[in-house]
Enzyme design. Structure first.
Site, short mmCIF file in Angstrom:
data_model
loop_
_atom_site.label_atom_id
_atom_site.label_comp_id
_atom_site.label_asym_id
_atom_site.label_seq_id
_atom_site.Cartn_x
_atom_site.Cartn_y
_atom_site.Cartn_z
N GLU A 1 37.98 42.17 33.79
CA GLU A 1 36.63 41.85 34.27
C GLU A 1 35.78 43.10 34.45
O GLU A 1 34.55 43.07 34.23
CB GLU A 1 36.74 41.06 35.57
CG GLU A 1 37.30 39.67 35.33
CD GLU A 1 37.65 38.92 36.60
OE1 GLU A 1 37.37 37.71 36.66
OE2 GLU A 1 38.21 39.54 37.53
N GLU B 1 45.22 35.29 35.90
CA GLU B 1 45.10 34.79 37.28
C GLU B 1 45.75 33.41 37.48
O GLU B 1 46.35 33.14 38.53
CB GLU B 1 43.63 34.74 37.68
CG GLU B 1 43.03 36.09 38.06
CD GLU B 1 42.51 36.86 36.86
OE1 GLU B 1 41.79 37.84 37.07
OE2 GLU B 1 42.82 36.48 35.72
#
Length: 256
Positions: A110, A130
């Site tokens: 990210e 995740e």
């Protein structure tokens, strides 16, 4: 003996180099490191002597994401209004380039997505695992990845947690260029030098409009672009650029 800082900041000409410096932990992000990244980003935007930043990681890894050991103890490496790593929700107004060696996982991926350009070593890997930890990629992964990749590819990465290698990432447009192992930072600095050689106001305008325009209504894009571009065309640097072209010399930018 004091511990090494978790983020190193260096200036090379007009380029600010930001290095996450936790190599033993694969540069997993901490709250302290997030504060230091945020300070560096502010320095980039506030300094007229800086044109562009390069974000990288020490020891052959970009960033393995959130430090899960710290997370288990209640720490969150995010800042209000800035998000994960002090960056993902509030990237700088000036350009920032990711130089990726090794893994860019979770929040590390990210961070790369929050950058404007990405240079990756051949062995680099990008992933959002995740979902394998009962979490979701809320630091921009669910938002930016479908904007940067074909939707089917983005959904596969988000739903399986599987990584993508540098060469495929380049083919799909996630990465600007792939370079030999150990050369990502050098290549990113070369790219940054090309950006830094251009007119500061024009570069800042180009980034601002490119970021904002996808959210503008189609019947308003030209009107909304005008204040940005008008200021550039009326600048001293615009006149200098024209004079330098006529006089066959390199321009001397002032940022005005």
């Amino acid at each position: 003996m004091s511990a090494a800082p978790e983020v190193l900041v260096d200036v090379q000409d007009r380029v600010l180099v930001i290095t996450v410096n936790r190599p033993a932990q694969k540069n997993a992000m901490t709250l302290a490191a997030a504060h230091l990244v945020a300070e560096a980003v502010d320095r980039l935007d506030d300094s007229p002597d800086l044109s562009v930043a390069v974000l990288t990681g020490a020891g052959g890894t970009f960033c393995a994401g959130m430090d899960l050991k710290r997370f288990a103890l209640g720490e969150r490496p995010a800042l209000p209004g800035r998000g994960f790593g002090g960056l993902v929700e509030a990237p700088p107004e000036k350009p920032i380039i990711a130089a990726v060696e090794g893994w860019a996982l979770g929040g590390g991926c990210e961070l790369a997505l929050a950058c404007d350009l990405v240079v990756a070593a051949q062995g680099a890997r990008f992933g959002l695992p995740e979902v394998r930890r009962g979490l979701v990629a809320r630091g921009g992964g669910m938002i930016r990845l479908p904007q940067r990749l074909p939707r089917s590819v983005a959904m596969e990465l988000l739903l399986t947690g599987d990584p993508i290698d540098a060469e495929r990432a380049e083919r799909l447009g996630l990465v600007n260029r792939v370079v030999p192992e150990g050369q990502a930072l050098e290549a990113a600095l070369q790219l940054a030098g090309r950006v830094a050689g251009n007119a500061p106001l024009a570069v800042r305008c180009a980034k601002a409009v490119a970021r904002a325009a996808p959210g503008w209504p189609q019947d308003e894009v030209w009107r909304r672009q005008a204040p940005f571009s008008d200021a550039v065309f009326a600048s001293q640097d615009a006149q200098e650029g024209a004079r330098a072209f006529v006089e066959r010399r390199e321009p001397k930018w002032t940022g005005r």
